[in-house]
Design an enzyme around this catalytic site. Structure first.
Site, mmCIF file in Angstrom:
data_model
loop_
_atom_site.group_PDB
_atom_site.id
_atom_site.type_symbol
_atom_site.label_atom_id
_atom_site.label_comp_id
_atom_site.label_asym_id
_atom_site.label_seq_id
_atom_site.Cartn_x
_atom_site.Cartn_y
_atom_site.Cartn_z
ATOM 1 N N ASP A 156 30.295 42.186 35.600
ATOM 2 C CA ASP A 156 30.789 43.485 36.033
ATOM 3 C C ASP A 156 31.309 44.362 34.906
ATOM 4 O O ASP A 156 31.502 45.564 35.103
ATOM 5 C CB ASP A 156 31.877 43.292 37.094
ATOM 6 C CG ASP A 156 31.279 42.784 38.404
ATOM 7 O OD1 ASP A 156 30.052 42.887 38.566
ATOM 8 O OD2 ASP A 156 32.035 42.291 39.254
ATOM 9 N N TYR A 179 30.951 45.711 46.171
ATOM 10 C CA TYR A 179 32.138 44.847 46.243
ATOM 11 C C TYR A 179 33.373 45.567 45.738
ATOM 12 O O TYR A 179 33.302 46.454 44.885
ATOM 13 C CB TYR A 179 31.926 43.573 45.417
ATOM 14 C CG TYR A 179 31.695 42.349 46.272
ATOM 15 C CD1 TYR A 179 32.706 41.836 47.070
ATOM 16 C CD2 TYR A 179 30.465 41.704 46.280
ATOM 17 C CE1 TYR A 179 32.488 40.717 47.857
ATOM 18 C CE2 TYR A 179 30.236 40.584 47.057
ATOM 19 C CZ TYR A 179 31.270 40.094 47.850
ATOM 20 O OH TYR A 179 31.059 38.987 48.627
#
Length: 799
Positions: A419, A506
């Site tokens: 990420d 997410y």
């Protein structure tokens, strides 16, 4: 009745002893009780009538009964004329750095709004944190304040061959020099194919997607009821996958498609296209493969031909989406009402006012003090963390987050996410009363990556004090005769620093929690939408729209630079061992029990932990010779409460080399300026020969005795999505945390100094108690300052 705060209590903590006839057996007693009850009923009826009247007239309000809470400790903004060591760059500093860099002829930089893909241009600007030695000298009052610097990322597409370069620029606010940033522990130069896809590259890819989907328009409409090309309703959204291939140097992106709109990410169709864009010349880029209904094609034309002649097995819309029912994956309220009638839940108040102080990015609370920043690529970073003036850690920071998916289709085979690549520091606006309590102090964040000017996000980080709803400590000391000797307790009031990182589907809730007993809790919770796919049930359970939720693993890497009473520390494991001994009391019997054994770890390889439940142990960091009153070395231990073993073998699968930290629950290494982070945004697109190889931190096997040490912590969980993950995964049950806990560091629990504790002892009179609150007032309730709910969700631009 005796009470140190003059409060009356009606309960009895000890049994009464009356030798005479009880009063309640007399007639006069019951006459008096009847009279009291009669007048009480009248008073209750009058009060009830007044209450109903006030409710019906809308006059009842908290402001009629409670005064506003005091403000408490101050909140001061960042002093941009004299910023702290770790304050992120101001708008003026961003502009000064950009102007300076673009004025350097030797760099050949083109301004962002004029640059093309094959030019040299600035991709990102952020703070460059000073060297630890310089920072400590200043913080400890023995050195000058380090000069302020920026770290600038340049996408040098105009060089031959093209590369990615990073420069340290300073001093701010008037930059006068730039030096290439190339720490010895990292691959240099940074390969061009390792770069993140940015706003210069995507516009060159989109036309290829547009051409392919235009040619396939009728197939998509007939198969799924949704289209991409020139769509005005029932549209598809395309997103790419990472990494960009299966070998170092490849740059091939699979684009998968999901329904547009709220919750649309929960419906991916069984169609994908692969774009090959390795060449420095965009004219060489092309659609290299097509995937449709579990079938691969070498070109768009091959799919069209096979679809027309019937050799291709056709896909059909799922029953769940034929009617375009988009309610299911949204947040629109539905189902049985909870509660039956809408009512407000409990909220926080600060009856004594704010009990933490904020000066820029420096926070103080109940003996704790620390500075923080939100980096663009490494997320939240805490510095100079102290308790009662003693530094516990120089740095506690989030490094990266990984989510590796499993499946049989191209998307899941390529969904190996790091990420940091996707702006792990990106925190969008937080909603008061939901993401953070209404009493929280919120901070705006300025970040620049793949834009000309920084993006300002309002209320992106919050800090607040919270009653954790559990006693920090308590004990009821029974007299075993129906009464008690004492009760002592203390609520667990904590300070929480929070940001929530949204990475497309997410949301990760990152918390740094400070307890009053010297404990730091680092926690992350999962929420947001899952990524489903039209895959086989070998990888997940059937869910909405004929899809499954593919199994995946979440892992989070943290850096913990502990400085226990200085920078010369040791690391030991306190092993819990099984022993089988002769029972000293009964020599004819054996006795099996556990004991402890301290083991000093001397090298980095000895300190790499892959947890074995058969060998439990504590992980303790301490300063040799610095002892508490009992002669024990003062230390802090790392307690892991959210760990899971990764099953993916690095020796057999090259992709794991880029996330070598995921293979360990804890690693301890010498701290080096050349090893600032466990990962890199450039690892994402080359997991096979990564720019930062974390395993090399361990393989040199250096001494860790009386050295400046870093603990690299991994939190991890396996996620098998289920129907209750719709519409989104809930944080309950998905939170992982580790703790930094004092281990013989103090002579006793430091929270004994808190005046928020309560001590209750029996009074001198039967049935009475003494309540000691140590000076903490209990006065009337107050109302925290309320401001109208405001939320924009905007984050573009700097104003």
């Amino acid at each position: 009745m005796e009470s140190s705060d003059s409060k009356a209590y009606t309960y009895s903590a000890v049994p009464e002893k009356n030798a005479e006839r009880p009063a309640w057996k007399t007639v006069s007693f019951w006459q008096a009780i009847s009279l009291v009850l009669f007048f009480a009923c009248i008073a209750l009826a009058v009060a009830l009538g007044a209450f109903v009247t006030s409710v019906n007239s809308g006059e009842l309000g908290e402001s009629q009964h409670s005064a506003p809470c005091p403000a408490g400790f101050p909140v001061e903004p960042v002093n941009e004329d004299d910023p702290g060591l770790y304050d992120d760059l101001s708008l003026a500093e961003h502009n000064d750095v950009r102007v300076y860099m673009e004025s350097q002829e030797s760099l050949g930089l083109t301004p962002w709004d004029e640059a093309g893909f094959r030019d040299n241009y600035i991709n990102a600007i952020e703070l460059h944190v000073p060297a630890k030695s310089e920072a400590l000298a200043f913080l400890d009052g023995i050195g000058a304040k380090p000069e302020r610097q920026a770290l600038v990322t340049v996408h040098a597409g105009g060089k031959t061959p093209p590369v990615v370069e990073e420069y340290v620029v300073g001093p701010l606010p008037n930059p006068a020099r730039h030096t290439l940033y190339s720490p010895s522990g990292r691959k240099s130069p940074i390969p061009w194919t390792s770069r993140a896809v940015d706003a210069k590259e995507y516009p060159l890819i989109f036309p290829l997607i547009g051409e392919a989907t235009a040619a396939l328009h009728n197939i998509l409409k007939e198969s799924y009821g949704y289209t991409y090309h020139n769509c005005s309703g029932r549209c598809l959204v395309g997103i790419d996958t990472v990494p960009k291939g299966y070998r170092s140097g490849e740059r091939r992106s699979w684009f998968m498609f999901h329904r547009a709109g709220i919750g649309g990410v929960t419906y991916f169709i069984g169609f994908m296209i692969q774009i090959t864009h390795e060449s420095a010349d965009p004219s060489d880029w092309h659609v290299s493969r097509v995937f449709y209904n579990n079938q691969y094609f070498d070109s768009v034309e091959q799919l069209i031909t096979g679809y027309a002649d019937g050799s291709v097995e056709k896909d059909t819309p799922d029953a769940d989406v034929q009617g375009d029912d988009i309610l299911y994956p949204t947040f629109i309220r539905r189902g049985k009402p909870q509660p039956a009638s809408p009512s407000r839940g409990p909220t926080l108040t600060e009856p004594g006012g704010r009990r933490y102080a904020v000066r820029g990015r420096h926070i103080e609370y109940m003996g704790w003090s620390f500075d923080w920043r939100l980096g663009t690529s490494q997320s939240m970073q805490l510095y100079d963390v102290r308790m009662n003036g003693e530094r516990i850690a120089y740095e506690v920071s989030s490094q990266d987050a990984a989510s590796f998916y499993s499946g049989s289709n191209p998307a899941m085979l390529n969904n190996l996410f790091l990420d940091s690549y996707w702006d792990v520091g990106r925190s969008y606006e937080l909603a008061r009363g939901v993401d953070c309590p209404e009493t929280a102090t919120c901070f705006d964040i300025l970040q620049q990556r793949s834009t000309k000017v920084p993006s300002l996000t309002k209320n992106a980080v919050c800090v607040f004090e919270l009653n954790a709803g559990i006693p920090l400590r308590r004990h009821f000391d029974s007299d075993f005769a129906g009464g008690f000797h004492s009760y002592g307790g203390m609520a667990d009031h904590v300070l929480v620093l929070r940001h929530i990182n949204t990475v497309y589907n997410y949301d990760y809730v990152y918390d740094y929690i400070f307890h009053q007993n010297g404990v730091i809790e680092v926690r992350v919770g999962l929420t947001g939408y899952i990524i489903p796919s039209q895959d086989t049930t070998s990888y997940g359970y059937p869910l909405y729209a004929g899809e499954i939720g593919n199994v995946h693993q979440h892992s989070f890497s943290y850096k913990v630079d502990l400085d226990i009473l200085g920078t010369q520390n040791r690391f030991e494991t306190v092993d819990i061992l099984l022993e089988n001994i002769t029972n000293p009391e009964r020599p004819e019997l054996r006795h099996i029990q556990t004991r402890i054994q301290r083991n000093l770890r001397t090298t980095e390889k000895e300190a790499a932990v892959q947890y074995d439940f058969n060998k439990p142990k504590y992980y303790n960091f301490y300063r040799e010779g610095q002892t508490n009153r009992f002669g024990v070395n003062r230390g802090y231990r790392v307690q892991l409460n959210g760990i899971a073993k990764t099953l993916l073998p690095r020796q057999d699968w090259a992709a794991m080399r880029g996330v070598a930290w995921q293979d360990y629950q804890l690693v301890v290494t010498q701290r080096k300026d050349s090893e600032p982070a466990s990962s890199s945004i450039y690892n994402q697109n080359d997991l096979y020969d990564p720019v930062v190889d974390f395993q090399s931190f361990i393989d040199d096997d250096e001494s860790i005795v009386d050295e400046d040490l870093v603990a690299w912590v991994t939190l991890s969980t396996h996620h098998i999505p289920h129907s209750e993950d719709f519409p989104t995964t809930a944080t309950a049950g998905t939170q992982m945390q580790f703790f930094l806990r004092p281990f013989n560091y103090y002579d006793e629990d430091p929270s004994v100094g808190s005046s928020n504790a309560v001590l209750i002892t029996p009074g001198e009179k039967s049935g009475s108690v003494r309540v000691e609150r140590f000076g903490t007032p209990t006065g009337p309730a107050c109302v925290s300052e309320q401001s109208p709910f405001h939320y924009t969700g905007t984050w573009r631009g700097a104003n």
